[in-house]
Design a protein around this motif. Sequence first.
Motif, short mmCIF file in Angstrom:
data_model
loop_
_atom_site.label_atom_id
_atom_site.label_comp_id
_atom_site.label_asym_id
_atom_site.label_seq_id
_atom_site.Cartn_x
_atom_site.Cartn_y
_atom_site.Cartn_z
N VAL A 86 9.66 6.56 11.84
CA VAL A 86 10.26 6.15 10.90
C VAL A 86 11.69 6.19 10.44
O VAL A 86 12.25 7.14 10.63
N HIS A 87 12.24 5.13 9.96
CA HIS A 87 13.47 4.68 9.83
C HIS A 87 14.20 5.30 8.65
O HIS A 87 15.29 5.83 8.55
N LYS A 88 13.40 5.25 7.67
CA LYS A 88 13.99 5.61 6.28
C LYS A 88 12.93 5.79 5.20
O LYS A 88 11.91 4.69 5.36
N ILE A 89 13.02 6.62 4.25
CA ILE A 89 12.13 6.40 3.35
C ILE A 89 12.65 7.00 1.83
O ILE A 89 13.76 7.29 1.59
N ALA A 90 12.08 6.42 0.69
CA ALA A 90 12.59 6.33 -0.44
C ALA A 90 11.42 6.60 -1.43
O ALA A 90 10.22 6.05 -1.35
N ARG A 91 11.67 7.20 -2.68
CA ARG A 91 10.49 7.33 -3.79
C ARG A 91 10.99 6.65 -5.18
O ARG A 91 12.07 6.19 -5.43
N ASP A 92 9.89 6.09 -5.69
CA ASP A 92 9.80 5.01 -6.74
C ASP A 92 10.50 5.83 -7.93
O ASP A 92 10.14 7.09 -8.05
N ALA A 93 11.21 5.21 -8.70
CA ALA A 93 11.89 5.92 -9.99
C ALA A 93 10.74 6.04 -11.13
O ALA A 93 10.83 7.14 -11.67
N ALA A 94 9.64 5.27 -11.07
CA ALA A 94 8.89 5.30 -12.36
C ALA A 94 7.56 6.18 -11.71
O ALA A 94 6.71 6.97 -12.73
N ASP A 95 7.34 6.07 -10.58
CA ASP A 95 5.88 6.83 -10.03
C ASP A 95 6.12 7.58 -8.76
O ASP A 95 6.46 7.30 -7.74
N PRO A 96 6.31 9.06 -9.31
CA PRO A 96 6.94 9.87 -8.04
C PRO A 96 5.80 9.97 -6.90
O PRO A 96 6.07 10.48 -5.66
N ARG A 97 4.55 9.29 -7.07
CA ARG A 97 3.59 9.35 -6.04
C ARG A 97 3.83 8.02 -5.11
O ARG A 97 3.22 8.15 -4.11
N ARG A 98 4.66 7.12 -5.72
CA ARG A 98 4.87 5.96 -4.87
C ARG A 98 5.96 6.21 -3.66
O ARG A 98 7.05 6.42 -4.35
N LEU A 99 5.80 5.87 -2.63
CA LEU A 99 6.97 6.06 -1.62
C LEU A 99 6.96 4.80 -0.97
O LEU A 99 6.12 3.92 -0.77
N TYR A 100 8.50 4.36 -0.32
CA TYR A 100 8.32 3.16 0.55
C TYR A 100 9.20 3.80 1.80
O TYR A 100 9.81 4.55 2.02
N ALA A 101 8.81 2.99 3.06
CA ALA A 101 9.45 3.10 4.32
C ALA A 101 9.70 2.02 4.84
O ALA A 101 8.87 0.88 4.94
N GLN A 102 10.96 2.07 5.41
CA GLN A 102 11.31 1.13 6.68
C GLN A 102 11.03 1.78 8.00
O GLN A 102 11.62 2.83 8.42
N ASN A 103 10.12 1.25 8.56
CA ASN A 103 9.65 1.70 10.01
C ASN A 103 10.59 0.94 11.27
O ASN A 103 11.29 0.01 10.80
N HIS A 104 10.16 1.47 12.32
CA HIS A 104 10.60 0.79 13.40
C HIS A 104 9.67 -0.35 13.62
O HIS A 104 8.48 -0.14 14.35
N HIS A 105 10.04 -1.54 13.17
CA HIS A 105 9.12 -2.79 12.91
C HIS A 105 7.87 -2.38 12.09
O HIS A 105 6.82 -1.78 12.35
N GLY A 106 8.31 -2.64 10.75
CA GLY A 106 7.12 -2.21 9.58
C GLY A 106 7.78 -1.84 8.49
O GLY A 106 8.75 -1.01 8.25
N VAL A 107 7.44 -2.39 7.32
CA VAL A 107 8.02 -1.98 6.10
C VAL A 107 6.63 -1.65 5.15
O VAL A 107 5.57 -2.47 5.12
N HIS A 108 6.69 -0.45 4.65
CA HIS A 108 5.40 0.05 4.10
C HIS A 108 5.63 0.55 2.60
O HIS A 108 6.58 0.90 2.47
N ARG A 109 4.41 0.73 1.91
CA ARG A 109 4.45 1.23 0.62
C ARG A 109 3.49 2.31 0.50
O ARG A 109 2.22 1.96 1.10
N SER A 110 3.38 3.53 0.01
CA SER A 110 2.38 4.58 -0.34
C SER A 110 2.03 4.64 -1.56
O SER A 110 3.22 4.79 -2.47
N ASP A 111 1.11 4.50 -2.35
CA ASP A 111 0.75 4.94 -3.73
C ASP A 111 0.17 6.02 -3.93
O ASP A 111 -0.35 6.35 -5.08
N ASP A 112 -0.12 6.78 -2.78
CA ASP A 112 -0.74 8.00 -3.19
C ASP A 112 0.02 9.33 -2.43
O ASP A 112 -0.56 10.24 -1.58
N ASP A 113 1.47 9.26 -2.57
CA ASP A 113 2.20 10.56 -2.11
C ASP A 113 2.24 10.43 -0.84
O ASP A 113 2.48 11.50 -0.27
N GLY A 114 1.92 9.58 -0.08
CA GLY A 114 2.27 9.48 1.59
C GLY A 114 1.08 9.78 2.17
O GLY A 114 0.99 9.68 3.32
N ASP A 115 -0.14 9.78 1.28
CA ASP A 115 -1.56 10.08 1.89
C ASP A 115 -1.86 8.83 2.88
O ASP A 115 -2.43 8.58 4.35
#
Length: 359
Positions: A205-234
Amino acid sequence: MTTTLLAIGTRKGLWLATSEDRRAWSLSAPHFLMTEVPSVGIDVRDGRTRVLLGIRSEHFGPTVVHSDDLGTTWTEPEGGAIRFPTDAGAAVERVWQLHPDSADRPGVVWAGAEPISVWRSDDGGEHFELCRGLWDHPHRAEWGAGYGGAAAHSVVPGPDGTVHVAMSTGGVYRTRDGGASWQPRNAGISAYFLPGPAPEFGQCVHKIARDAADPRRLYAQNHHGVHRSDDDGDTWTSIADGLPSDFGFVMLADPRRGGRIWVVPLVADGQRIPPDGRLAVHRSDDAGETWQRLDAGLPTDEYNAVLRDAACVDAGDPVGVYVGTRGGEVYASADAGESFTQVAGHLPDVLCVRAAVLP
């Protein structure tokens, strides 16, 4: 009228820039010339401004220094700010990340380092203690080194003692007890370079960030892949549709508006250049469902990459966006990425940028 501070860490020193409109900038003389500055943190809690630097000298090694007067003077505690306890059998190679915690936890600053390790300071970054829960994790022997090194490069604190960490290579780990215990959280993140089904950990995983409005929502730039989690990374799902490439290093989240993120796509791991040699940021205002290309003011001929921490946002209104290239060019946007102006050019390789609206 407010002043914005932009700190630019490079392979050969630090430059500080200030602006009252985020379009015209005044650039300082270099600080720590000929010293690598791989990480910067700007702490504006409690009405003061503290600039924290992770620096690395080829002669003296790595440490963390800080300034409370915008770079006029710099301080390092006697004995160093960050070093492994003797029983760890390791030495810090590089400080990759410095991240002040929230206003609810004044004085707390997190650091991510190489070899893969996370550190906590309770005195504003003067002294750091190793997070033994992660260092002693049974998975550590199997974590590998990314192309740039074995690094804990993202430390993202959240509410109620939750902290997410991303590392190359190892993936995303989460603690909910202040760092005493850590669990891998990579379900749905690809690791195409490993045989068999996607593993529990080992993703790059190259970088992660947290959403401003929903602390359980995360975003990730992967080594080939852009992802979102809506459940705190589960679990993670792909949000790469609509991007010219799913490779890159940058992931930024708007600190004021939920669902708004930015990435800086590169062609591929084997071609680490902007697509078609045209630098652009891509913004989503709906948590990655759709993307908009933004390149006004950015160069049309650019074959240098933007590294994971060579991009940042500020907390202005509208939010400012900043990118620096490995060719030494730095650009700023005062309108959430709609248009950019050049802050500096012909600097050394830009490793990190951090911006803050000064109190």
